[in-house]
Design a protein around this motif. Sequence first.
Motif, mmCIF file in Angstrom:
data_model
loop_
_atom_site.group_PDB
_atom_site.id
_atom_site.type_symbol
_atom_site.label_atom_id
_atom_site.label_comp_id
_atom_site.label_asym_id
_atom_site.label_seq_id
_atom_site.Cartn_x
_atom_site.Cartn_y
_atom_site.Cartn_z
ATOM 1 N N VAL A 239 -15.746 11.952 -35.817
ATOM 2 C CA VAL A 239 -15.559 13.186 -36.578
ATOM 3 C C VAL A 239 -15.154 12.826 -37.997
ATOM 4 N N SER A 240 -15.904 13.344 -38.969
ATOM 5 C CA SER A 240 -15.606 13.138 -40.392
ATOM 6 C C SER A 240 -15.348 14.505 -41.018
ATOM 7 N N PRO A 241 -14.076 14.927 -41.149
ATOM 8 C CA PRO A 241 -13.759 16.292 -41.582
ATOM 9 C C PRO A 241 -13.512 16.437 -43.077
ATOM 10 N N SER A 242 -13.976 15.486 -43.892
ATOM 11 C CA SER A 242 -13.640 15.450 -45.319
ATOM 12 C C SER A 242 -14.041 16.722 -46.061
ATOM 13 N N TRP A 243 -13.302 17.017 -47.126
ATOM 14 C CA TRP A 243 -13.665 18.106 -48.021
ATOM 15 C C TRP A 243 -14.749 17.661 -48.990
ATOM 16 N N THR A 244 -14.745 16.376 -49.355
ATOM 17 C CA THR A 244 -15.774 15.845 -50.243
ATOM 18 C C THR A 244 -15.947 14.359 -49.985
ATOM 19 N N GLU A 245 -17.189 13.885 -50.032
ATOM 20 C CA GLU A 245 -17.513 12.461 -49.880
ATOM 21 C C GLU A 245 -18.630 12.129 -50.866
ATOM 22 N N THR A 246 -18.467 11.042 -51.612
ATOM 23 C CA THR A 246 -19.523 10.657 -52.542
ATOM 24 C C THR A 246 -20.751 10.114 -51.815
ATOM 25 N N PHE A 247 -20.534 9.421 -50.693
ATOM 26 C CA PHE A 247 -21.658 8.897 -49.909
ATOM 27 C C PHE A 247 -21.421 9.079 -48.413
ATOM 28 N N GLY A 248 -20.378 8.503 -47.883
ATOM 29 C CA GLY A 248 -20.107 8.614 -46.455
ATOM 30 C C GLY A 248 -20.461 7.353 -45.700
ATOM 31 N N LEU A 249 -19.978 6.202 -46.214
ATOM 32 C CA LEU A 249 -20.326 4.930 -45.578
ATOM 33 C C LEU A 249 -19.791 4.849 -44.150
ATOM 34 N N GLY A 250 -18.625 5.444 -43.886
ATOM 35 C CA GLY A 250 -18.093 5.454 -42.525
ATOM 36 C C GLY A 250 -18.982 6.223 -41.571
ATOM 37 N N VAL A 251 -19.550 7.320 -42.052
ATOM 38 C CA VAL A 251 -20.497 8.095 -41.252
ATOM 39 C C VAL A 251 -21.725 7.251 -40.942
ATOM 40 N N LEU A 252 -22.260 6.592 -41.962
ATOM 41 C CA LEU A 252 -23.462 5.775 -41.772
ATOM 42 C C LEU A 252 -23.183 4.618 -40.819
ATOM 43 N N GLU A 253 -22.004 4.025 -40.911
ATOM 44 C CA GLU A 253 -21.667 2.919 -40.019
ATOM 45 C C GLU A 253 -21.660 3.385 -38.563
ATOM 46 N N GLU B 245 2.201 7.474 -44.288
ATOM 47 C CA GLU B 245 1.438 7.368 -43.043
ATOM 48 C C GLU B 245 2.245 7.905 -41.873
ATOM 49 N N ARG B 246 3.527 7.567 -41.830
ATOM 50 C CA ARG B 246 4.385 8.072 -40.743
ATOM 51 C C ARG B 246 4.503 9.593 -40.804
ATOM 52 N N ARG B 247 4.538 10.151 -42.022
ATOM 53 C CA ARG B 247 4.609 11.612 -42.140
ATOM 54 C C ARG B 247 3.347 12.264 -41.585
ATOM 55 N N TRP B 248 2.185 11.697 -41.919
ATOM 56 C CA TRP B 248 0.934 12.249 -41.401
ATOM 57 C C TRP B 248 0.906 12.180 -39.871
ATOM 58 N N LEU B 249 1.295 11.036 -39.321
ATOM 59 C CA LEU B 249 1.276 10.885 -37.868
ATOM 60 C C LEU B 249 2.320 11.777 -37.211
ATOM 61 N N LEU C 193 -11.624 8.020 -38.293
ATOM 62 C CA LEU C 193 -11.473 6.667 -38.823
ATOM 63 C C LEU C 193 -11.471 6.743 -40.345
ATOM 64 N N GLY C 194 -10.308 6.484 -40.950
ATOM 65 C CA GLY C 194 -10.271 6.522 -42.409
ATOM 66 C C GLY C 194 -8.869 6.687 -42.950
ATOM 67 N N ARG C 195 -8.801 6.971 -44.251
ATOM 68 C CA ARG C 195 -7.518 7.174 -44.920
ATOM 69 C C ARG C 195 -6.977 8.557 -44.577
ATOM 70 N N PHE C 196 -5.644 8.665 -44.541
ATOM 71 C CA PHE C 196 -4.998 9.946 -44.309
ATOM 72 C C PHE C 196 -4.779 10.630 -45.662
ATOM 73 N N SER C 197 -5.367 11.807 -45.841
ATOM 74 C CA SER C 197 -5.152 12.570 -47.058
ATOM 75 C C SER C 197 -5.688 13.971 -46.857
ATOM 76 N N ASP C 198 -5.287 14.872 -47.730
ATOM 77 C CA ASP C 198 -5.822 16.231 -47.661
ATOM 78 C C ASP C 198 -7.328 16.236 -47.854
ATOM 79 N N VAL C 199 -7.816 15.470 -48.863
ATOM 80 C CA VAL C 199 -9.235 15.520 -49.189
ATOM 81 C C VAL C 199 -10.101 14.953 -48.065
ATOM 82 N N LYS C 200 -9.515 14.122 -47.211
ATOM 83 C CA LYS C 200 -10.245 13.621 -46.044
ATOM 84 C C LYS C 200 -10.242 14.619 -44.884
ATOM 85 N N GLY C 201 -9.631 15.777 -45.099
ATOM 86 C CA GLY C 201 -9.648 16.821 -44.071
ATOM 87 C C GLY C 201 -8.720 16.556 -42.908
#
Length: 224
Positions: free
Chosen positions: A119-133, A78-82, A37-45
């Motif tokens: 599953v939160s596969p990020s390379w870096t997170e400042t806090f991780g509000l999605g994880v906490l939720e 987004e279509r490219r990621w999917l 659950l989140g944004r699609f990007s390299d840094v989000k893993g």
Amino acid sequence: GLTDRLVLTPLGIEDSTTAREAAARAHRPDAGPIVFLGRFSDVKGCQDWWQALAALARSHPGARFVVAGGLPDNPRAERRWLGGLRDALPADVGARLQTPGWLDPDARAALLSEAGLLVSPSWTETFGLGVLEAMLYGVPVLSTRSGGPESLIQSGHNGLLCETHDPAALTQCVQDMLRAPEWAAALGRQAARDARARWSWQAQLPELLKAYQQALVPREGGLS
């Protein structure tokens, strides 16, 4: 110096009836979907998770997956990621994978209420509000050691942590949870207790008010 005048107050999270009701139920990765659950990007893993998801879809034909979120401001990307995700998956994955797009708060709550694992596969997170939720909802969480989530999760106590940039580790940790779903559900129950005790606004507000009170006390030689 600055250090004796700097006060850090962590984020909090708002509780809700929906979250409390969800936390009262067992969340098992063999019964509910495995969720990103989140944004699609390299840094989000995302690329790491795409690889792990493809391996899991092959090794666990009964597992279900939800890849929610995306790039609402860039539908072409987004279509490219999917498309990359679909290309990595076995052809017979079919309805076992759902990609509902970016979710509004009610849809997000509904997904977390039925999730078996986040599953939160990020390379870096400042806090991780999605994880906490997810923790607040009692969902077992697998996160990488990506910064912020390491302050939320004690691995093996209220979730699992694995190394970043490691699709094989993600795959192995999910498989461990699928093979011991009651253990995974127990991690989720503990996560819900910890989230409320440590990170709810009820728990955080006294520290926040204390910081404001300290800021209002005039300091000798300071500005009035």
